[in-house]
Design an enzyme around this catalytic site. Structure first.
Site, PDB file in Angstrom:
ATOM      1  N   TYR A  69       0.821  -1.215   0.000  1.00 46.88           N
ATOM      2  CA  TYR A  69       0.000   0.000   0.000  1.00 46.88           C
ATOM      3  C   TYR A  69       0.857   1.268   0.000  1.00 46.88           C
ATOM      4  O   TYR A  69       0.360   2.367  -0.267  1.00 46.88           O
ATOM      5  CB  TYR A  69      -0.947   0.032   1.205  1.00 46.88           C
ATOM      6  CG  TYR A  69      -2.003  -1.060   1.194  1.00 46.88           C
ATOM      7  CD1 TYR A  69      -2.351  -1.716   0.015  1.00 46.88           C
ATOM      8  CD2 TYR A  69      -2.661  -1.432   2.349  1.00 46.88           C
ATOM      9  CE1 TYR A  69      -3.305  -2.713  -0.002  1.00 46.88           C
ATOM     10  CE2 TYR A  69      -3.629  -2.427   2.340  1.00 46.88           C
ATOM     11  CZ  TYR A  69      -3.941  -3.062   1.160  1.00 46.88           C
ATOM     12  OH  TYR A  69      -4.899  -4.048   1.157  1.00 46.88           O
ATOM     13  N   ASP A 112     -10.372  -8.881   7.812  1.00 41.68           N
ATOM     14  CA  ASP A 112     -11.772  -8.681   7.417  1.00 41.68           C
ATOM     15  C   ASP A 112     -12.512 -10.007   7.363  1.00 41.68           C
ATOM     16  O   ASP A 112     -13.667 -10.115   7.792  1.00 41.68           O
ATOM     17  CB  ASP A 112     -11.853  -7.989   6.048  1.00 41.68           C
ATOM     18  CG  ASP A 112     -12.073  -6.493   6.204  1.00 41.68           C
ATOM     19  OD1 ASP A 112     -11.693  -5.965   7.273  1.00 41.68           O
ATOM     20  OD2 ASP A 112     -12.622  -5.864   5.289  1.00 41.68           O
ATOM     21  N   LYS A 116       3.580 -15.239   1.604  1.00 43.75           N
ATOM     22  CA  LYS A 116       3.612 -16.148   0.459  1.00 43.75           C
ATOM     23  C   LYS A 116       5.062 -16.323   0.040  1.00 43.75           C
ATOM     24  O   LYS A 116       5.490 -15.861  -1.023  1.00 43.75           O
ATOM     25  CB  LYS A 116       2.719 -15.627  -0.666  1.00 43.75           C
ATOM     26  CG  LYS A 116       1.258 -15.850  -0.310  1.00 43.75           C
ATOM     27  CD  LYS A 116       0.293 -15.975  -1.451  1.00 43.75           C
ATOM     28  CE  LYS A 116       0.667 -16.937  -2.517  1.00 43.75           C
ATOM     29  NZ  LYS A 116      -0.282 -18.022  -2.736  1.00 43.75           N
ATOM     30  N   ASP A 169      -4.900  -7.260   5.885  1.00 46.60           N
ATOM     31  CA  ASP A 169      -6.145  -6.551   5.585  1.00 46.60           C
ATOM     32  C   ASP A 169      -7.232  -7.570   5.230  1.00 46.60           C
ATOM     33  O   ASP A 169      -8.340  -7.569   5.788  1.00 46.60           O
ATOM     34  CB  ASP A 169      -5.867  -5.613   4.392  1.00 46.60           C
ATOM     35  CG  ASP A 169      -6.993  -4.628   4.134  1.00 46.60           C
ATOM     36  OD1 ASP A 169      -7.974  -4.649   4.892  1.00 46.60           O
ATOM     37  OD2 ASP A 169      -6.886  -3.854   3.174  1.00 46.60           O
ATOM     38  N   ASP A 187      -2.868 -17.890   1.297  1.00 47.78           N
ATOM     39  CA  ASP A 187      -4.069 -18.488   0.696  1.00 47.78           C
ATOM     40  C   ASP A 187      -4.570 -19.647   1.552  1.00 47.78           C
ATOM     41  O   ASP A 187      -5.771 -19.799   1.797  1.00 47.78           O
ATOM     42  CB  ASP A 187      -3.805 -18.926  -0.756  1.00 47.78           C
ATOM     43  CG  ASP A 187      -2.493 -19.655  -0.951  1.00 47.78           C
ATOM     44  OD1 ASP A 187      -1.665 -19.673  -0.010  1.00 47.78           O
ATOM     45  OD2 ASP A 187      -2.274 -20.212  -2.046  1.00 47.78           O
TER      46      ASP A 187
END
Ligand code: NAD
Length: 369
Positions: free
Chosen positions: A143, A254, A194, A250, A226
């Site tokens: 980000y 959520d 990852k 993030d 994942d």
């Protein structure tokens, strides 16, 4: 005599003032019974600050927040201010505050109170008594990474670019927060990246593994992001603390916030670095927004705000006994069937925001007697 610890309250917009009033009464109960001795003050943030001062966060309010030992904010935003230029919007005040406080670790617990297990979209047995904590890195990663942007190539095709970048110190400081938390909980940490496809993930894994040498009492596992998303839905109770970068954190936080099934129940904390004197900037807020659809009706659920205060007691002031007392009171009130409209079940009559706050205080008094 040591100076009183300072708390800054920021009620903000929408349901913010209503849930703050309920939380303030809970805070007053702890003060009046001598369990805490804080200096509590209030200031403006968000749309209400824009209406009063022409900016969603004044320099003075930011300074007050920086000088406070902990900040408790309710929520910002509302349709009224959606037409403003981006820089004046309520949410900009919140971003400026987070940046100004230098909070880099976002803590999001996902706790399912036994009596609310039916509120989840997952089967009750999968989530009943769930108690996990997601720690998300907040100030680095894709980000913020450079280069970024959208460019036009010589052949006329456009290309969007973002860069995932982490330094060792950025990884170590957030991993340290996660190890410390795990140490205070069930001593299990799952580090998520990852590393199979991303070099930043390889570095993340190496640095977390190195830091583990200082936290041998904590069990460390690594998981690809994942797989972690899948495991959070398949069997969330296998986790205690999860730490991840800004992007994966993030998404995972959520995802985890939906396991309990109700936004009005979920608190959060954002922590910064400790200075030489041991002081750490800390910002607490419910994860929900300003709920303009129900603002002013006195029906919002104040428990996420009240539980955010509980997190403050635990993490900023090392008051585990007070935090436990508050969480037990909330649990008991829910068990007794006291519900606001968002969590009401068949056969129950919803109570107001104020009544929910009063019920928590009554239960606190009963437990403490
Ligand atoms: P929201 O979280 O405000 O509301 C989503 C839904 O959940 C609504 O139906 C609302 O009534 C309900 N809800 C939320 N909190 C509740 C509570 N405590 N009790 C009962 N019901 C509750 O999200 P949104 O509608 O997407 O956003 C509304 C405004 O809030 C927007 O301006 C948005 O930018 C802002 N927002 C602020 C924050 C923050 O302050 N940190 C976070 C998210 C959204």
């Amino acid at each position: 005599m040591t100076a009183k610890k300072k708390i800054l309250l920021l009620p903000g917009d929408g349901i913010g003032p209503e849930i703050t009033a309920a939380a303030r009464k809970v805070m007053d109960w702890f003060q009046s019974t001598g369990r805490t001795n804080f200096e509590v003050s209030e200031d403006l943030i968000g749309g209400v600050s824009y209406d009063t001062h022409g900016t969603p966060l004044t320099d003075a309010a930011l300074k007050r927040a920086q000088e406070a030992d902990a900040v408790l904010m309710a929520s910002v935003g509302g349709h009224k201010w959606d037409v403003l230029p981006f820089a004046d919007r309520p949410e900009r005040g919140l971003l400026r505050l987070r940046k100004g406080l230098g909070v880099f670790a976002n803590l999001r617990p996902a706790v399912v109170f036994d009596v609310l297990a039916n509120a989840s979209t997952l089967k009750p047995e999968v989530v009943k008594d769930l108690d996990i904590m997601i720690v998300r890195e907040l100030l680095g990663g894709v980000y913020f990474g450079e280069p970024r942007g959208i460019e036009t190539l010589p052949n006329g095709e456009r290309r969007g670019i973002n860069t995932q970048v982490y330094t060792t110190s950025e990884i170590v400081r957030v991993a340290r927060v996660a190890f410390e938390l795990a140490r205070k909980r069930k001593k299990k940490l799952c580090s998520v990246e990852k590393a199979n496809v991303m070099e930043s993930g390889v570095l993340w894994r190496e640095e977390v593994t190195k830091l583990h040498a200082e936290y041998k009492d904590v069990e460390l596992v690594h998981m690809y992001a994942d797989n972690c998303a899948m495991q959070l839905v398949r069997n969330p109770k296998q986790f205690d603390v999860i730490v991840s970068d800004n992007l994966f954190g993030d998404l995972l936080s959520d995802l985890a916030s939906m396991l309990p099934g109700s936004l009005g129940m979920l608190p959060s904390a954002s922590l910064g670095a400790r200075d030489a004197s041991g002081r750490q900037s800390a910002f607490y807020e419910p994860i929900h927004g300003s709920a303009p659809d129900i603002a002013g009706k006195g029906i919002a659920n104040p428990l996420a705000m009240i539980l955010s205060y509980g997190m403050m007691l635990r993490y900023s002031f090392d008051m585990a006994a007070n935090a436990d007392l508050l969480e037990t009171a909330v649990k008991n009130v829910l068990r007794a069937g006291v519900r606001t409209a968002d969590i009401v079940e068949k056969g129950q009559t919803p109570v107001s925001t104020a009544a929910m706050g009063e019920a928590v205080i009554k239960e606190l008094a009963r437990l403490a007697a």
